[in-house]
Design a protein around this motif. Structure first.
Motif, PDB file in Angstrom:
ATOM      1  N   LYS A  93       2.752  17.124  63.714  1.00 32.46           N
ATOM      2  CA  LYS A  93       1.592  16.327  63.346  1.00 32.46           C
ATOM      3  C   LYS A  93       1.712  15.731  61.951  1.00 32.46           C
ATOM      4  CE  LYS A  93      -0.663  17.493  67.097  1.00 32.46           C
ATOM      5  NZ  LYS A  93      -0.945  16.500  68.152  1.00 32.46           N
ATOM      6  N   PHE A  94       2.865  15.882  61.336  1.00 32.86           N
ATOM      7  CA  PHE A  94       3.017  15.425  59.961  1.00 32.86           C
ATOM      8  C   PHE A  94       3.573  14.006  59.909  1.00 32.86           C
ATOM      9  CE2 PHE A  94       2.818  19.944  59.602  1.00 32.86           C
ATOM     10  CZ  PHE A  94       2.156  20.159  58.411  1.00 32.86           C
ATOM     11  N   PRO A  95       3.112  13.223  58.947  1.00 35.17           N
ATOM     12  CA  PRO A  95       3.651  11.884  58.777  1.00 35.17           C
ATOM     13  C   PRO A  95       4.923  11.938  57.956  1.00 35.17           C
ATOM     14  CG  PRO A  95       2.081  12.255  57.096  1.00 35.17           C
ATOM     15  CD  PRO A  95       2.150  13.530  57.919  1.00 35.17           C
ATOM     16  N   TYR A  96       5.553  10.834  57.778  1.00 41.36           N
ATOM     17  CA  TYR A  96       6.626  10.756  56.797  1.00 41.36           C
ATOM     18  C   TYR A  96       6.554   9.418  56.097  1.00 41.36           C
ATOM     19  CZ  TYR A  96       9.051   8.727  60.870  1.00 41.36           C
ATOM     20  OH  TYR A  96       9.397   7.993  61.981  1.00 41.36           O
TER      21      TYR A  96
ATOM     22  N   GLN B 113       4.210   6.688  57.954  1.00 45.32           N
ATOM     23  CA  GLN B 113       4.233   6.414  59.387  1.00 45.32           C
ATOM     24  C   GLN B 113       3.876   7.679  60.149  1.00 45.32           C
ATOM     25  OE1 GLN B 113       7.989   3.428  58.820  1.00 45.32           O
ATOM     26  NE2 GLN B 113       7.202   3.709  60.855  1.00 45.32           N
ATOM     27  N   GLY B 114       3.358   7.471  61.363  1.00 44.00           N
ATOM     28  CA  GLY B 114       2.874   8.604  62.138  1.00 44.00           C
ATOM     29  C   GLY B 114       1.458   8.962  61.789  1.00 44.00           C
ATOM     30  N   LEU B 115       0.682   7.979  61.342  1.00 51.09           N
ATOM     31  CA  LEU B 115      -0.711   8.238  61.024  1.00 51.09           C
ATOM     32  C   LEU B 115      -1.544   8.361  62.296  1.00 51.09           C
ATOM     33  CD1 LEU B 115      -1.093   5.620  58.155  1.00 51.09           C
ATOM     34  CD2 LEU B 115      -0.283   7.961  58.029  1.00 51.09           C
TER      35      LEU B 115
ATOM     36  N   ARG C  67       4.140   7.637  67.339  1.00 51.13           N
ATOM     37  CA  ARG C  67       3.055   7.512  68.275  1.00 51.13           C
ATOM     38  C   ARG C  67       1.784   8.144  67.774  1.00 51.13           C
ATOM     39  NH1 ARG C  67       5.086   4.105  70.615  1.00 51.13           N
ATOM     40  NH2 ARG C  67       5.296   3.824  72.851  1.00 51.13           N
ATOM     41  N   GLY C  68       1.739   9.049  67.007  1.00 54.45           N
ATOM     42  CA  GLY C  68       0.500   9.667  66.625  1.00 54.45           C
ATOM     43  C   GLY C  68       0.743  10.746  65.646  1.00 54.45           C
ATOM     44  N   GLY C  69       1.901  11.189  65.389  1.00 56.58           N
ATOM     45  CA  GLY C  69       2.286  12.073  64.336  1.00 56.58           C
ATOM     46  C   GLY C  69       1.095  12.323  63.465  1.00 56.58           C
ATOM     47  N   SER C  70       1.146  12.229  62.211  1.00 59.66           N
ATOM     48  CA  SER C  70      -0.043  12.126  61.423  1.00 59.66           C
ATOM     49  C   SER C  70       0.262  12.082  59.965  1.00 59.66           C
ATOM     50  CB  SER C  70      -1.012  13.261  61.684  1.00 59.66           C
ATOM     51  OG  SER C  70      -0.412  14.482  61.481  1.00 59.66           O
ATOM     52  N   TRP C  71      -0.703  11.492  59.278  1.00 56.43           N
ATOM     53  CA  TRP C  71      -0.564  11.442  57.840  1.00 56.43           C
ATOM     54  C   TRP C  71      -1.031  12.736  57.222  1.00 56.43           C
ATOM     55  CZ3 TRP C  71      -5.584  11.757  56.220  1.00 56.43           C
ATOM     56  CH2 TRP C  71      -5.768  11.854  54.851  1.00 56.43           C
TER      57      TRP C  71
END
Length: 527
Positions: free
Chosen positions: A433-436, A482-484, A506-510
Motif C-alpha cells: 500500500k506504499f507509494p514511491y 506514484q501509487g496514490l 493501480r492503487g498502491g498508496s501515498w
C-alpha cells in the motif's frame, strides 16, 4: 485506549485509508518481441498508463502536509517505519548491557562464555601499493538462554501469532534468530584473521560460483590494528601481502579468499579481490531476491523470523545467467538489515545466488536518522573504492531510501552507474500500500533504468553495453509520488504519454506518511 489520544485529523483519515483501492492484478497478454539485437524479451504482463488527475493533486499535497506535520509534532516516539515509509521490523534491537540485564547475567557468567565473530563477506581493491582488503564484522558472546525464555523473547517480534502456535521447524528458526539478536557485543577486542585461497563461493551458473576464480596463493595472517568499537564492530581496509595473488593491474578476474577469524568456530567468510575495472552488481535482498513482504508487517515478520527464505519467482536463474554470461562480474549484496540477523541472509544467498561480498547495517548505525542514511553511506563507500568500475543497482520500490539514493548515485558519480533495475512491488503485489517517489529519475536517460514487474523482464538486455531498458515494459513516469489512492499521481510527467517508472500503478498508496503507517500507528506501536 490509544484511539482516544489521537488528533481528530488522524481519525478523519481512517475512512479514506480503508476506502483506498488495492492494486488490481494485471491480465497477461502476449506481446511480440522486436527481432533486432540486442533482443528484448516481452513482459508477460501488460499495463495501462496511470492517469493523473491534476484537479486532485491539491488534495494529496494538503493531506501530505497535514499528516507530515502531525507525525513531526508527535515527536521521537514515532516508530521509524512510519517516518521511513516502510515497516522496519529490525529496529531498536537490544545491545550488550541491555541484554545482560534482561537475562539476569553477572560478570562471571559473561566471562565464561566463548567469544564469537560475525565475519561479513568483504571486498578488496587494488592500489599502487598492492591489494587492500576490507575486514568487517562484529565480536560478541551468545548467552545460554532457556527455550521458554527464547519463546517469550521471540513473541515480541511476531504479530497475531506466537512461537507456540508455529510449526516446529518455524518455531525453531524463530528461537534461533532471537538468540542471534540477544547477544553480548564485545568492545575493545583484538581480532586476527587467516587468509587462504577459496575453492568455491555461492551457487551460480559457473563452476565454483560467483564469477570469481581461486587464486594460486594468498595464505597469510592479518591482525587488525584497532580494537573493536564499544558495540563490538570492526570495519577497516588493510594492505595484504601478495603471496601468490595475481596483481590487480594485470587481470580482470576477481579472486576469492577464505577469511577465518582465529579463535572463533563460526567466524569464517569469503573475501573478493576486485580489480579496478569491470562490472559490479549491487543488489538489495528483501522483496527482490526473496519473498519478504516487508510492507505487510505480520507476513514480513513471519517470513523473516520463522519461515524458510524463499526466492522471489525465478530471480536465481536471472542472476545465474548474469554470472555465467557477463565476464568477471562482481556481486555485492547490500541490505540495511542489522548485522545481528544477517547470517540467515548470507546462508540464503550462498545457497541460492552467486557468491559475493556483503554490506549490512552495523550496530553503530542504530538511531532513526542513521538508519535512513545507511544505504547511501554504504553505496558511497563502494563507489569511492572503485572509481573506474561500472555499477548495476537492483532493488524494489518499497524502500524510500532506494528511490532516493539509487538515482542520486547516477548524479553524484557520473559515468559509474550502468543500470538501475527496480521491481515495482505495488504493481504486482496487492499487499503493498506504499507509494514511491520517482522524482529522482527526472533527467536520467531512460535506457539506463527500468521499473519491472517480473524477473523475465530482465532477460536479453545488453547490460554490459549499457542497454538496460526493455521497451516492452511500460514505465508511466510522473516524476513524483506514484501509487496514490484512487489512481492519482503527483509530479510534472504526463503518465499517459511519457515513459519512465511505475508500470501498473493501480492503487498502491501515498500512505508512506499516512495510510499503512498511520494504521499501524493507531493499532499498535511496537512491531
Amino acid at each position: 485506549m490509544i484511539l482516544n489520544t489521537l488528533p481528530p485529523l488522524l481519525l478523519a483519515l481512517l475512512p479514506i485509508i480503508s476506502a483506498s483501492p488495492a492494486p488490481l492484478e494485471p491480465a497477461a497478454v502476449a506481446r511480440v518481441a522486436t527481432p533486432e539485437q540486442p533482443l528484448i524479451t516481452a513482459s508477460p504482463a501488460a499495463w495501462e498508463a496511470t492517469k493523473t488527475s491534476k484537479a486532485r493533486r491539491g488534495i494529496i499535497s494538503d493531506l501530505e502536509g497535514d499528516v507530515s506535520s502531525i507525525l513531526g509534532a508527535l515527536g521521537s516516539d514515532i516508530p521509524s517505519y512510519v517516518a521511513s515509509g516502510v515497516p522496519n521490523f529490525f529496529q531498536g534491537f537490544p545491545t550488550g548491557g541491555a541484554v545482560k540485564s534482561s537475562l539476569g547475567l553477572d560478570d562471571s557468567q559473561v566471562a565464561a562464555l566463548p567469544t564469537q565473530v560475525l565475519n561479513v563477506p568483504s571486498y578488496g581493491n587494488w592500489t599502487d601499493q598492492g591489494w587492500n582488503l576490507r575486514f568487517r564484522g562484529n565480536v560478541y558472546k551468545q548467552p545460554n538462554v532457556s527455550e521458554s525464555k527464547l519463546n517469550d523473547l521471540a513473541n515480541i517480534f511476531l504479530i497475531g501469532t506466537s512461537v507456540q502456535s508455529l510449526p516446529p521447524s518455524q518455531a525453531s528458526q524463530a528461537r534461533n534468530l532471537t538468540a542471534e539478536i540477544f547477544v553480548l557485543q564485545q568492545g575493545n577486542q583484538n581480532v586476527t584473521f587467516s587468509l587462504a585461497p577459496a575453492p568455491t563461493a555461492g551457487s551460480s551458473g559457473e563452476p565454483g560460483g560467483g564469477g570469481a576464480v581461486t587464486p594460486p596463493g594468498g595464505n597469510q595472517l592479518i591482525k587488525l590494528p584497532f580494537p573493536t568499537t564499544p558495540e563490538g564492530d570492526f570495519d577497516t581496509f588493510l594492505p595484504i601481502n601478495n603471496n601468490g595473488l595475481v596483481a590487480g593491474n594485470t587481470t580482470n578476474q576477481i579472486q576469492r579468499l577464505n577469511s577465518y577469524a582465529q579463535g572463533a568456530p563460526i567466524g569464517n567468510a569469503t573475501a573478493y579481490l576486485v580489480p579496478p575495472q569491470g562490472l559490479t552488481i549491487i543488489s538489495d535482498i528483501d522483496d527482490i531476491l526473496r519473498i519478504t513482504k516487508i510492507y505487510q508487517p505480520a507476513e514480513g515478520l513471519l517470513n523473516s523470523f520463522a519461515r524458510p527464505f524463499v526466492p522471489w519467482m525465478n530471480m536465481p536463474s536471472i542472476y545465474a545467467n548474469w554470472s555465467a554470461h557477463m565476464p568477471n562480474v562482481h556481486f555485492h549484496y547490500l541490505t540495511t538489515t542489522p548485522e545481528q540477523v544477517t547470517r540467515n541472509y548470507m546462508d540464503f544467498i550462498y545457497n541460492t545466488y552467486p557468491g559475493g561480498s556483503f554490506d549490512t547495517r552495523p550496530l553503530n548505525f542504530s538511531d532513526v536518522s542513521a538508519t535512513l542514511s545507511i544505504r547511501k553511506f554504504l553505496l558511497q563507500k563502494i563507489f569511492r573504492t572503485y572509481p573506474h568500475r561500472k555499477f548495476v543497482l537492483v532493488a524494489d520500490t518499497s524502500n524510500s531510501d532506494v528511490m532516493r539514493d539509487y538515482p542520486a548515485m547516477a548524479t553524484d558519480f557520473p559515468g559509474q552507474v550502468q543500470c538501475i533495475f527496480l521491481r515495482n512491488t505495488s504493481g504486482t503485489d496487492s499487499g503493498d500500500k506504499f507509494p514511491y517517489d520517482t522524482s529522482g529519475f527526472k533527467g536520467l536517460d531512460q535506457k539506463m533504468y527500468m521499473f519491472f514487474l517480473v524477473p523475465d523482464d530482465l532477460t536479453h538486455l545488453d547490460i554490459v553495453n549499457g542497454q538496460c531498458y526493455n521497451a516492452s515494459v511500460p514505465q508511466n513516469l510522473t516524476f513524483g509520488y506514484q501509487g496514490l489512492p484512487f489512481g492519482l499521481s503527483t509530479g510534472s510527467g504526463n503518465s499517459s504519454t511519457k515513459k519512465g517508472t511505475a508500470p501498473g500503478m493501480r492503487g498502491g498508496s501515498w500512505w508512506s506518511l499516512g495510510g499503512v503507517g498511520l494504521l499501524s500507528l493507531i493499532l499498535g506501536w511496537a512491531l
